[in-house]
Design a protein around this motif. Structure first.
Motif: not given
Length: 256
Positions: A43, A56, A63
């Protein structure tokens, strides 16, 4: 037409995410509708885009993993601190690494969102999230360091592309760029000269130096050329300009 740029190398620690973010910054600055896709479960790009180091670490819904879910009608695309759009990573991304064709189908969904430029920040480990982007991309940007480990990683990339990628995506344009260069290192200068002789035009003429100001600028939500008048800032910009230039763009300018 959407131009896909995959920033990928089999070695970590080469400044891959910094280059991906700067490419997205310049594309956005020059009026291109731009999306940065974070496919690395660590991330790093998501952190730069949001300022949130834990963003993340959430359930996969909402996502980039929504690309793999055919029940999702609209992706959770967000605006980054830099102004361009981004799709955030998930720490569970390694769960999609078992099916290459599913990865290709997932990324092809991005064609429907009307972006001019899509930058994909790939993980360093070879797998679906590195192969699938390369099989659909117009260009692969390969950051490398001018040292033994950096050149060793490059050998793996070249072998991978020759055996696995080029037969299925022969139009993929590979560009390599030396990043995190230590200006006072005579050893690195010698390695760069060797790389220039071996790689020729595939190696970018620009050499990106190892400066803390690059990281500082990104933490402020800005590209490095916007915070310094030193020549190395312009080097970053000119490298990104070249990496974002495609033949069809030149044709459009001539027609205009």
């Amino acid at each position: 037409m959407t131009n896909f740029i995959a920033v990928a190398n089999q070695k970590g620690g080469v400044g891959k995410t910094s280059i991906a973010a700067h490419l997205a910054c310049l594309a956005h600055e020059t009026g291109k509708h731009t999306l940065l896709v974070d496919l690395d479960q660590q991330g790093s790009a998501t952190l730069l885009c949001s300022g949130d180091g834990a963003k993340h670490r959430v359930p996969p819904q909402g996502t980039v993993m929504d690309l793999w879910d055919d029940d999702v009608e609209r992706l959770n695309i967000q605006e980054s601190l830099f102004g361009f759009d981004y799709l955030q990573a998930s720490e569970e991304l390694d769960s999609v690494d078992d099916d290459l064709q599913a990865g290709i189908r997932a990324l092809r969904k991005l064609d429907d969102y009307g972006y001019d430029t899509i930058i994909i920040d790939c993980p360093p480990a070879p797998g679906v999230r590195q192969f699938a982007p390369l099989l659909i991309a117009n260009r692969q940007v390969i950051p490398l360091t001018a040292d033994a480990l950096g050149t060793q990683g490059l050998v793996g990339v070249l072998m991978q592309n020759q055996k696995l990628i080029q037969p299925h995506n022969p139009e993929l344009d590979m560009r390599m760029i030396v990043n995190m260069h230590k200006v006072n290192s005579t050893t690195q200068k010698a390695v760069i000269e060797q790389l220039q002789g071996y790689l020729g035009a595939q190696l970018m003429a620009q050499v990106l130096t190892d400066r803390e100001l690059v990281k500082q600028a990104l933490r402020m939500g800005k590209p490095v050329w916007s915070v310094t008048r030193e020549p190395f800032g312009e080097t970053w910009r000119s490298a990104c300009e070249e990496l974002l230039s495609f033949p069809e763009d030149d044709k459009d300018e001539e027609a205009a």
